[in-house]
Motif scaffolding. Structure first.
Motif, short mmCIF file in Angstrom:
data_model
loop_
_atom_site.label_atom_id
_atom_site.label_comp_id
_atom_site.label_asym_id
_atom_site.label_seq_id
_atom_site.Cartn_x
_atom_site.Cartn_y
_atom_site.Cartn_z
N VAL A 62 3.36 5.65 -5.73
CA VAL A 62 3.37 5.66 -7.19
C VAL A 62 2.17 6.43 -7.73
O VAL A 62 2.31 7.21 -8.69
N SER A 63 1.01 6.28 -7.11
CA SER A 63 -0.14 7.05 -7.57
C SER A 63 0.05 8.54 -7.30
O SER A 63 -0.38 9.38 -8.10
N TRP A 86 0.82 -1.21 0.00
CA TRP A 86 0.00 0.00 0.00
C TRP A 86 0.86 1.26 0.00
O TRP A 86 0.46 2.28 -0.57
N PHE A 87 2.03 1.20 0.63
CA PHE A 87 2.96 2.31 0.53
C PHE A 87 3.33 2.55 -0.93
O PHE A 87 3.27 3.67 -1.43
N ALA A 88 3.70 1.48 -1.63
CA ALA A 88 4.09 1.59 -3.03
C ALA A 88 2.94 2.09 -3.89
O ALA A 88 3.12 2.96 -4.76
N ILE A 89 1.74 1.57 -3.66
CA ILE A 89 0.57 2.00 -4.44
C ILE A 89 0.30 3.49 -4.24
O ILE A 89 0.11 4.23 -5.21
N CYS A 90 0.29 3.94 -3.00
CA CYS A 90 0.02 5.36 -2.73
C CYS A 90 1.14 6.25 -3.27
O CYS A 90 0.88 7.31 -3.85
N GLY A 146 -1.74 14.47 -5.74
CA GLY A 146 -0.50 13.70 -5.81
C GLY A 146 0.34 13.86 -4.55
O GLY A 146 0.87 12.88 -4.01
N ASN A 147 0.44 15.10 -4.07
CA ASN A 147 1.20 15.33 -2.84
C ASN A 147 0.52 14.70 -1.63
O ASN A 147 1.18 14.15 -0.75
#
Length: 159
Positions: A42-43, A36-40, A71-72
């Motif tokens: 990258v999104s 979920w860290f990677a998903i958030c 994005g931020n």
């Protein structure tokens, strides 16, 4: 590897109490947190780049401001999955990064207000620039002596 998992999940102590063990059993697993860290993250990068691309379209300043802000926010929220939301909030409002946090959150709100409610494109861009600067200053607070190095570098350039 187990020590890294404990640190990233906010369990700095070597021994856990019964309450901590019960709470730990009901939280996300280490792999789920990383996913979920990677998903958030990258999104968040995707939204920021998308907003920058939309900037060049007619009337794209409003879209730029909205996507850049989202994005931020997504990038900032991604770290909640690593540390947990309570620890993240505690760290955000420590005295060393309190001013940067307040300015950053205020710029998020003001950017969206300028773009969607007030329809002031110039203010929206100004608040996006302030978002970038405050987010950078906030991020530097997690790196030891990084802020001091930036101040020293800027002061040597100005003198």
């Amino acid at each position: 590897m187990e020590k890294l998992r404990r640190v990233l999940s906010g369990q700095d102590d070597e021994e856990q109490g019964l309450t901590a063990q019960v709470l730990d059993a009901s939280t996300l697993s280490f792999n789920t947190r990383l996913k979920w860290f990677a998903i958030c993250f990258v999104s968040g990068i995707f939204f920021s780049i998308l907003g920058t691309g939309l900037l060049w379209l007619p009337g794209g300043i409003k879209l730029f401001a909205v996507f850049y802000t989202f994005g931020n926010i997504a990038a900032l929220a991604s770290t909640c999955f690593l540390m947990g939301p309570v620890k993240q909030l505690k760290k955000m409002f420590e005295t060393t990064r309190l001013l940067a946090t307040i300015i950053m959150l205020l710029c998020f709100v003001l950017t969206l207000c300028a773009a969607l409610w007030w329809h002031k494109k110039g203010l929206a861009v100004l608040f996006c620039i302030l978002q970038f600067l405050s987010m950078t200053w906030y991020s530097l607070s997690y790196i030891p002596y990084a802020r001091d190095a930036v101040i020293k570098c800027c002061s040597s350039l100005l003198s």
